[in-house]
Design a protein around this motif. Structure first.
Motif, short mmCIF file in Angstrom:
data_model
loop_
_atom_site.label_atom_id
_atom_site.label_comp_id
_atom_site.label_asym_id
_atom_site.label_seq_id
_atom_site.Cartn_x
_atom_site.Cartn_y
_atom_site.Cartn_z
N PHE A 28 0.83 -1.21 0.00
CA PHE A 28 0.00 0.00 0.00
C PHE A 28 0.86 1.26 0.00
CE2 PHE A 28 -3.28 -2.94 1.81
CZ PHE A 28 -4.20 -2.81 0.77
N TYR A 49 0.22 3.93 -2.97
CA TYR A 49 -0.21 5.29 -2.68
C TYR A 49 0.85 6.31 -3.08
CZ TYR A 49 -3.70 2.83 0.20
OH TYR A 49 -4.69 2.00 0.65
N GLU A 100 -14.93 -2.05 -3.08
CA GLU A 100 -14.16 -2.61 -1.95
C GLU A 100 -15.03 -3.19 -0.85
OE1 GLU A 100 -11.38 -0.17 -4.22
OE2 GLU A 100 -13.43 0.11 -3.54
N TYR A 110 -12.23 -0.73 1.71
CA TYR A 110 -13.01 0.51 1.67
C TYR A 110 -12.42 1.33 0.54
CZ TYR A 110 -8.87 2.61 3.56
OH TYR A 110 -7.58 3.04 3.69
N ASP A 149 -10.07 3.37 -1.04
CA ASP A 149 -8.78 3.95 -0.64
C ASP A 149 -8.18 4.68 -1.84
OD1 ASP A 149 -8.42 1.47 -1.93
OD2 ASP A 149 -6.48 1.14 -0.99
N SER A 209 -10.67 8.78 -0.19
CA SER A 209 -11.10 9.50 1.01
C SER A 209 -11.06 11.00 0.78
CB SER A 209 -10.19 9.15 2.19
OG SER A 209 -10.13 7.76 2.40
N SER A 266 -16.55 -2.51 6.59
CA SER A 266 -16.16 -1.67 5.45
C SER A 266 -17.09 -0.47 5.29
CB SER A 266 -16.15 -2.49 4.16
OG SER A 266 -15.12 -3.44 4.17
N MET A 319 -13.89 7.50 6.83
CA MET A 319 -12.78 8.10 6.10
C MET A 319 -13.22 9.34 5.32
SD MET A 319 -9.92 6.73 6.84
CE MET A 319 -8.76 6.97 5.50
N GLU A 356 -4.98 6.45 5.00
CA GLU A 356 -5.42 5.27 4.26
C GLU A 356 -4.42 4.12 4.43
OE1 GLU A 356 -8.07 7.31 0.67
OE2 GLU A 356 -6.11 6.44 0.22
N SER A 399 -5.71 0.62 5.74
CA SER A 399 -5.61 -0.51 4.81
C SER A 399 -4.79 -1.65 5.40
CB SER A 399 -5.00 -0.05 3.48
OG SER A 399 -5.85 0.88 2.84
N CYS A 454 -6.96 -3.34 7.89
CA CYS A 454 -7.97 -4.18 7.25
C CYS A 454 -7.42 -5.57 7.00
CB CYS A 454 -8.42 -3.57 5.92
SG CYS A 454 -9.61 -2.22 6.07
#
Length: 375
Positions: free
Chosen positions: A98, A102, A149, A155, A157, A161, A291, A298, A314, A318, A321
């Motif tokens: 992630f 990102y 998601e 969710y 991401d 958000s 979620s 978020m 995030e 994440s 999660c």
């Protein structure tokens, strides 16, 4: 090489410069974004940003089915399973993955030269992250965009958000809760895309761009060339009929609630006879209760923050999660065992406790510097 995860090419322009082309090259997986693909693309973008001969970047995906169907979530779950069996600390691979994804998305959002993304076919999750960060987001008659998601225990991401907050009030929440499928007309109406070009015109558009005469190192010149070429090939009369605009007032009435529980109740109680709305309801009803809370929270937490702040949090959520939430179970049910019968930790949205929700925001690396603190 045909086995490259991302193909990189340079198309010479009339002035002797070039268009830099990056093509996600995993059509078998619908160009799902793996960790190595993200690394290669991020490294190349850094080089192109500093190369004065590169006027602009063109980003697309190989094959005729998808630009990018999302992140490589199966690899994430398999790595998590290995970590749980002693091959590392649970969440290590998720943090690495992630963080890289990102960082790549943020680089696109802040890239100093024009980026044209050819968002043809399926564009979901991580694919939307790449699309959202690009300056010129081009969709076609086959574009199918979604952030589903909630079906896998994640969710919205990849910066959602932040950018879903910039949609009309309530619409971002509705999309996040239901994972609604959008077509080209929908994303144009919502400002998630900029241009509609029929897919048959892809090569002609690229050739038109190569005919541009751009002063090297002049971003305004490159921007003008892109705008002119896109205007020449755009034909919105060929876009499919939209869904969101027709139902905008209705969607807002459902999602503009004080709490996530109230919004979910309103959406599920809606009995409007429309196949698109019905599919959205069904997706929410079968989706992960945790979620739904994360999507709602978020958006609330990043209504007024920066994009960088959104990416940083995030990353926290994440990873959690994967470690604490329902992500592994959701991916197992949908993409590994494919029984489509996930056993969520909570029976319904109303049963998610404050403690369970708060745990998802616990920073996994404690007081140490975060992987994205430099954004």
């Amino acid at each position: 090489m045909t086995d490259e995860l991302v193909r990189f090419d340079r198309l010479t322009t009339q002035d002797g410069g070039c268009i830099a082309v990056a093509t996600l090259n995993s059509p078998r997986t619908l160009n799902s974004l793996s960790l190595e693909m993200a690394r290669q693309l991020d490294t190349q973008l850094q080089q192109w940003a500093e190369d004065p001969s590169v006027h602009l970047v063109w980003l697309d995906g190989d094959g005729d089915k998808a630009f990018c169907a999302g992140g490589d979530v199966v690899a994430l779950v398999r790595a998590l399973k290995d970590e749980q069996q002693g091959a590392g600390q649970p969440g290590d691979f998720a943090r690495e993955y992630f963080s890289m994804e990102y960082r790549l998305d943020y680089r696109l959002h802040t890239f100093p030269k024009p980026v044209v993304v050819w968002a043809d076919g399926i564009v979901m999750g991580g694919g939307l992250g790449l699309m959202a960060g690009s300056r010129h987001r081009v969709v076609t008659e086959t574009s199918r965009i979604a952030m589903p998601e909630i079906t896998i225990g994640l969710y919205p991401d990849i910066g959602a958000s932040w950018f879903l907050n910039r949609l009309p009030s309530g619409i971002g929440a509705y999309l996040g809760l239901t994972g609604a499928n959008l077509n080209a007309r929908d994303v144009l109406d919502l400002g998630l895309a900029d241009r509609f070009v029929p897919r048959a015109n892809r090569q002609a558009l690229l050739e038109r761009l190569t005919q541009s005469d751009i002063v090297p190192g002049t971003v305004d010149d490159a921007e003008a060339a892109v705008v002119a070429a896109l205007a020449e090939f755009e034909d919105r009369s060929r876009a499919p009929a939209g869904q969101v605009d027709e139902w905008r007032d209705h969607l807002q009435s459902l999602a503009q609630q004080a709490t996530v529980s109230a919004a979910v109740t309103a959406i599920l109680a809606d009995d409007t006879d429309n196949s698109w709305l019905a599919a959205n309801r069904a997706r929410l009803e079968a989706g992960c209760p945790l979620s739904a809370h994360l999507a709602w929270q978020m958006l609330a937490r990043h209504r007024h923050t920066s994009l960088a702040d959104a990416f940083r949090e995030e990353l926290v959520v994440s990873v959690q999660c994967c470690v604490l939430g329902d992500f592994a179970e959701g991916v197992r049910a949908l993409l590994i065992d494919k029984d489509k019968s996930p056993r969520w930790r909570h029976a319904e949205v109303a049963s998610v406790s404050e403690a369970d929700l708060a745990a998802m925001f616990g920073v996994p690396w404690g007081t140490q510097a975060g992987p994205l603190d430099d954004l």
